[in-house]
Design a protein around this motif. Structure first.
Motif: not given
Ligand SMILES: [Ca+2]
Ligand SMILES: [Ca+2]
Ligand SMILES: [Ca+2]
Ligand SMILES: [Ca+2]
Length: 325
Positions: A37, A39, A41, A43, A46-47, A168
């Motif tokens: 996502t 944003d 941030a 998550g 996520e990465w 990001e």
């Molecule tokens: Ca993100």
């Protein structure tokens, strides 16, 4: 954390000579199972599939005479791709946020040479400098050097953080003209303006020359790697903050505490008694993402239950441990 290192190698930390990121090689960007996502941030997980590169004042830095320390100007960039998108998560440490214009401000330049021709001038076809600055949020504000380049395919968020700022971003491979499996020219340059918005400092992943804005021969090389081939040798990217149970437990008088940091953050690890009194500070510093183990020596404490608390990136975790003498 003991004063016997001069006769006791068991007290040493550990280091490892790595051979999997030799600088002459192409930087492999792994395929991810997870689309992030966008944003600014990171998550949870996520990465987790990404690989990381970095730039700091000890590598390929220019005009850093006004830089006060390593946390004044430093970045890590996590990279991964999926489908028709390349994703980059940039974590920047910067002690002073400045917003000017063009390159005279806090921002980042990302360079692509899709066919890796590495000409000494931009070829007007696929060599491009893309600039993202702190305080900007629309694709119109992205500075793209290649005429006709479609910026609408870029999705990005820049946010200030306690340490500096994060970016990001998702690029469309078709717009970059980059294809999986083919090498392309690539670099990242962090621009840092502090007291003045002019005369910014720069650190780069690859180039040691301040001419990348017109000279693609200075770029490094990357490619988009499919499947799991690259991951077998990849250093694991820690994707969550975690505080593990100490071991051994119960213990006398030393025990080990392992914790994970998902992104570069100020970290404290503190021991308390059940009255809430602070008994020891085991860690109090900025740490890059990774997994760490610290040994706690409770020789000076009495038997009983103690709490240990990890604080990082606004998160807090506490576990109990038992000292039995
Ligand atoms: Ca993100
Ligand atoms: Ca700075
Ligand atoms: Ca080219
Ligand atoms: Ca700055």
């Amino acid at each position: 954390n003991a004063n016997d290192q001069w006769i006791n190698p068991s007290l040493f930390g550990s280091a490892l000579m790595r051979t999997d990121q030799v600088v002459s090689e192409t930087f492999p960007i792994p395929e991810t199972a997870t689309v992030p996502t966008i944003d600014a941030a990171m998550g949870a997980d996520e990465w987790a599939d990404s690989w990381q590169l970095s730039g700091n004042i000890f590598d390929n830095a220019l005009d850093i005479s006004t830089v006060s320390g390593w946390d004044d100007m430093r970045y890590t960039a996590n990279l991964m791709w999926k489908g028709d998108n390349l994703f980059i998560y940039l974590t920047v440490m910067d002690d002073m946020i400045n917003m000017g214009t063009d390159y005279n401000t806090d921002g980042v330049e990302i360079y692509f040479d899709a066919n890796n021709s590495k000409g000494e001038t931009y070829d007007g076809v696929d060599d491009i400098q893309l600039r993202f600055n702190v305080g900007e949020s629309t694709t119109d504000e992205i500075d793209a050097s290649l005429s006709g380049f479609i910026k609408d395919g870029i999705d990005y968020v820049v946010e200030e953080t306690d340490l500096g700022w994060d970016l990001e971003v998702s690029f469309t491979l078709g717009d970059l003209q980059v294809a999986p499996g083919e090498e392309f020219g690539f670099d990242i340059q962090l621009n840092d303006a502090d007291e003045t918005t002019r005369g910014n400092n720069m650190v780069r992943w690859w180039s040691d020359d301040n001419n990348e804005w017109q000279n693609a021969s200075l770029f490094g090389t990357a490619n988009l790697v499919s499947g799991t081939a690259v991951k077998q040798e990849a250093p694991a990217v820690v994707s969550t903050f975690k505080l593990n149970q100490n071991y051994p437990n119960p213990f006398n008088p030393t025990t080990n505490i392992t914790y994970s940091i998902a992104k570069m953050s100020p970290v404290t690890l503190t021991v308390y008694n059940l009255m809430g009194e602070q008994m020891a500070t085991l860690v109090d510093e900025v740490k890059p993402a990774g997994e760490y183990t610290v040994t706690f020596d409770a020789s000076s404490l009495t038997s009983g239950v103690y709490l240990y608390t990890l604080q990082a990136d606004g998160k807090m975790f506490t576990n109990k441990m038992m000292l039995m003498k």
